[in-house]
Design an enzyme around this catalytic site. Structure first.
Site, PDB file in Angstrom:
ATOM      1  N   HIS A   1       0.881  -1.185   0.000  1.00 55.70           N
ATOM      2  CA  HIS A   1       0.000   0.000   0.000  1.00 55.70           C
ATOM      3  C   HIS A   1       0.909   1.222   0.000  1.00 55.70           C
ATOM      4  O   HIS A   1       1.248   1.788   1.038  1.00 55.70           O
ATOM      5  CB  HIS A   1      -0.931   0.010   1.212  1.00 55.70           C
ATOM      6  CG  HIS A   1      -2.016   1.049   1.106  1.00 55.70           C
ATOM      7  ND1 HIS A   1      -3.349   0.730   1.023  1.00 55.70           N
ATOM      8  CD2 HIS A   1      -1.965   2.405   1.047  1.00 55.70           C
ATOM      9  CE1 HIS A   1      -4.074   1.840   0.930  1.00 55.70           C
ATOM     10  NE2 HIS A   1      -3.242   2.873   0.948  1.00 55.70           N
TER      11      HIS A   1
ATOM     12  N   HIS B   1       1.533   4.755  -2.371  1.00 57.80           N
ATOM     13  CA  HIS B   1       1.042   5.612  -3.450  1.00 57.80           C
ATOM     14  C   HIS B   1       2.205   6.244  -4.203  1.00 57.80           C
ATOM     15  O   HIS B   1       2.996   6.991  -3.623  1.00 57.80           O
ATOM     16  CB  HIS B   1       0.154   6.722  -2.887  1.00 57.80           C
ATOM     17  CG  HIS B   1      -1.167   6.245  -2.374  1.00 57.80           C
ATOM     18  ND1 HIS B   1      -2.340   6.405  -3.073  1.00 57.80           N
ATOM     19  CD2 HIS B   1      -1.500   5.609  -1.222  1.00 57.80           C
ATOM     20  CE1 HIS B   1      -3.343   5.894  -2.371  1.00 57.80           C
ATOM     21  NE2 HIS B   1      -2.857   5.401  -1.239  1.00 57.80           N
TER      22      HIS B   1
ATOM     23  N   ASP C   1       1.938   8.560  -6.491  1.00 56.17           N
ATOM     24  CA  ASP C   1       1.719  10.008  -6.550  1.00 56.17           C
ATOM     25  C   ASP C   1       1.702  10.652  -5.168  1.00 56.17           C
ATOM     26  O   ASP C   1       1.512  11.860  -5.051  1.00 56.17           O
ATOM     27  CB  ASP C   1       0.446  10.350  -7.338  1.00 56.17           C
ATOM     28  CG  ASP C   1      -0.697   9.394  -7.086  1.00 56.17           C
ATOM     29  OD1 ASP C   1      -0.609   8.595  -6.133  1.00 56.17           O
ATOM     30  OD2 ASP C   1      -1.692   9.428  -7.842  1.00 56.17           O
TER      31      ASP C   1
ATOM     32  N   GLY D   1      -9.634   8.336  -1.952  1.00 58.22           N
ATOM     33  CA  GLY D   1     -10.089   9.719  -1.877  1.00 58.22           C
ATOM     34  C   GLY D   1     -11.082   9.913  -0.752  1.00 58.22           C
ATOM     35  O   GLY D   1     -10.987   9.278   0.301  1.00 58.22           O
TER      36      GLY D   1
ATOM     37  N   HIS E   1      -9.864   1.353  -0.645  1.00 60.86           N
ATOM     38  CA  HIS E   1      -9.738   2.139   0.581  1.00 60.86           C
ATOM     39  C   HIS E   1     -11.106   2.147   1.269  1.00 60.86           C
ATOM     40  O   HIS E   1     -12.076   2.668   0.706  1.00 60.86           O
ATOM     41  CB  HIS E   1      -9.354   3.581   0.258  1.00 60.86           C
ATOM     42  CG  HIS E   1      -7.907   3.802  -0.061  1.00 60.86           C
ATOM     43  ND1 HIS E   1      -7.305   3.290  -1.187  1.00 60.86           N
ATOM     44  CD2 HIS E   1      -6.943   4.510   0.598  1.00 60.86           C
ATOM     45  CE1 HIS E   1      -6.023   3.675  -1.210  1.00 60.86           C
ATOM     46  NE2 HIS E   1      -5.776   4.399  -0.141  1.00 60.86           N
TER      47      HIS E   1
ATOM     48  N   GLU F   1     -11.572   3.806   6.614  1.00 63.06           N
ATOM     49  CA  GLU F   1     -10.557   4.775   7.047  1.00 63.06           C
ATOM     50  C   GLU F   1     -11.271   6.004   7.593  1.00 63.06           C
ATOM     51  O   GLU F   1     -11.119   6.364   8.759  1.00 63.06           O
ATOM     52  CB  GLU F   1      -9.644   5.138   5.884  1.00 63.06           C
ATOM     53  CG  GLU F   1      -8.520   6.102   6.244  1.00 63.06           C
ATOM     54  CD  GLU F   1      -7.658   6.483   5.046  1.00 63.06           C
ATOM     55  OE1 GLU F   1      -6.574   7.049   5.282  1.00 63.06           O
ATOM     56  OE2 GLU F   1      -8.058   6.245   3.890  1.00 63.06           O
TER      57      GLU F   1
ATOM     58  N   ASP G   1       2.144   3.947   2.786  1.00 60.59           N
ATOM     59  CA  ASP G   1       1.076   4.794   2.260  1.00 60.59           C
ATOM     60  C   ASP G   1       1.653   5.858   1.328  1.00 60.59           C
ATOM     61  O   ASP G   1       1.672   5.674   0.128  1.00 60.59           O
ATOM     62  CB  ASP G   1       0.231   5.420   3.371  1.00 60.59           C
ATOM     63  CG  ASP G   1      -1.168   5.814   2.876  1.00 60.59           C
ATOM     64  OD1 ASP G   1      -1.542   5.412   1.754  1.00 60.59           O
ATOM     65  OD2 ASP G   1      -1.890   6.507   3.607  1.00 60.59           O
TER      66      ASP G   1
END
EC number: 3.5.4.4
Length: 332
Positions: free
Chosen positions: A12, A14, A16, A170, A197, A200, A278
């Site tokens: 997990h 990212h 970006d 998101g 996701h 959360e 993350d």
């Protein structure tokens, strides 16, 4: 602690959310963009979490400068390659890097499918240069709505051979998973693996929905699963993995303290929970920090950390033959 006898994974992570501050400066100059600062020290508070953010959306805003400087497909290719370099430097043997092509394309109007192709090219170049296996997870950024997510899915499926799985990320509260059923039906029909996701920012019901309606095989974060004993049992029985991100959950104020984090509870319950970063650059951490600092603070024993490390490859989106190859490469 990290067990050197086991493959180290980060599933997990990212792409970006891991754009180097120096790269942001470089690309800002290349495209003649006005940045909030002109030195690394001054830029860092704008692109890295210094103190915990009040909520998930505030945390996500820290990612924006990294994508605002992506003024060309070559820039996208560069950050993908650098992501592989960073993972290899961190000692990771297998990584699943996820990215939102629409988010990366947005500021400068890049073609979404072109961004996907550039990222795939950068990843392949990085893997060729470093002893690491990296797979790509395409993200649909739910925050931009169903139509934007459809364009992301179109771009990802245009380069299906380079994409392993689909994710939804998101604003979980504002854009619940039920709005994206047709997107995931299409992705599953195309043979993509599914992670979402969930749990959360929203509650346990969001996790149920991701599993039952979107087909999630793994859950990103999933901290609210502890609120539902039946869900905890289901996750353990069905082998649905949880991609835990300890420091991230503190920085987004999803969990108050590491001592309160449910990762230990997940492991004690027999859930295939894992340790991941993350958004390393935004968080100012790497995978070593999660094992050496965050996991002990979350109450994990050395044996529990070992189990979590083993779980990383166990729930990876790889065939059994591919998992064996990762283990063999470590032993070589």
């Amino acid at each position: 602690m990290i067990d050197s006898q086991l493959p180290l994974t980060d599933i997990h992570r990212h792409l970006d959310g891991n754009i180097r501050a120096q790269t942001i400066l470089d690309l800002g100059r290349e495209f003649n963009l006005t940045l909030p600062a002109t030195t690394l020290a001054a830029l860092r508070p704008h692109v890295q979490v210094i103190e915990a953010e009040p909520d998930l959306v505030s945390f996500l805003n820290k990612l924006d400068w990294g994508v605002k400087v992506l003024g060309s497909l070559d820039a996208c290719r560069r950050v993908a390659l650098e992501n592989v370099e960073d993972a290899a430097r961190a000692g990771i043997h297998y990584a699943e890097l996820r990215f939102s092509p629409g988010y990366m394309a947005m500021t400068h109007g890049l073609p979404v499918a072109g961004v996907v192709e550039a990222v795939i090219d950068g990843i392949r170049a990085g893997c060729a240069a470093h002893n690491i296996d990296v797979r790509l997870i395409g993200i649909m950024s739910r925050t931009f709505g169903e139509d934007a997510c459809l364009r992301e899915l179109d771009g990802l499926l245009a380069h299906r051979d380079g994409i392993t799985a689909l994710d939804l990320a998101g604003d979980e509260l504002g854009f619940p998973g039920r709005r994206f059923l047709s997107h995931f039906n299409r992705a599953r029909d195309a043979g993509l693996r599914i992670t979402v996701h969930a749990g959360e920012a929203a509650g346990a019901e969001s996790i149920w929905q991701a599993i039952r309606e979107l087909g999630a095989e793994r859950i990103g974060h999933g901290v609210k699963a502890v609120e539902d004993p039946a869900l905890m049992d289901f996750l353990a029985q069905e082998g649905i993995g949880i991609e835990s991100c300890l420091t991230s959950n503190i920085q987004t104020s999803t969990v108050a303290t590491l001592a309160d984090h449910p990762l230990k509870t997940f492991l004690n319950h027999g859930i295939l929970a894992t340790i991941n970063t993350d958004d390393p650059a935004v968080q100012g951490i790497e995978i070593e920090h999660e094992y050496h600092v965050a996991a002990p603070a979350a109450g994990l024993s050395v044996q529990q950390m070992r189990v979590a490390q083993e779980n990383g490859l166990k729930i990876a989106f790889l065939s059994e033959e591919e998992k064996a190859a990762v283990r063999a490469r470590l032993a070589a």
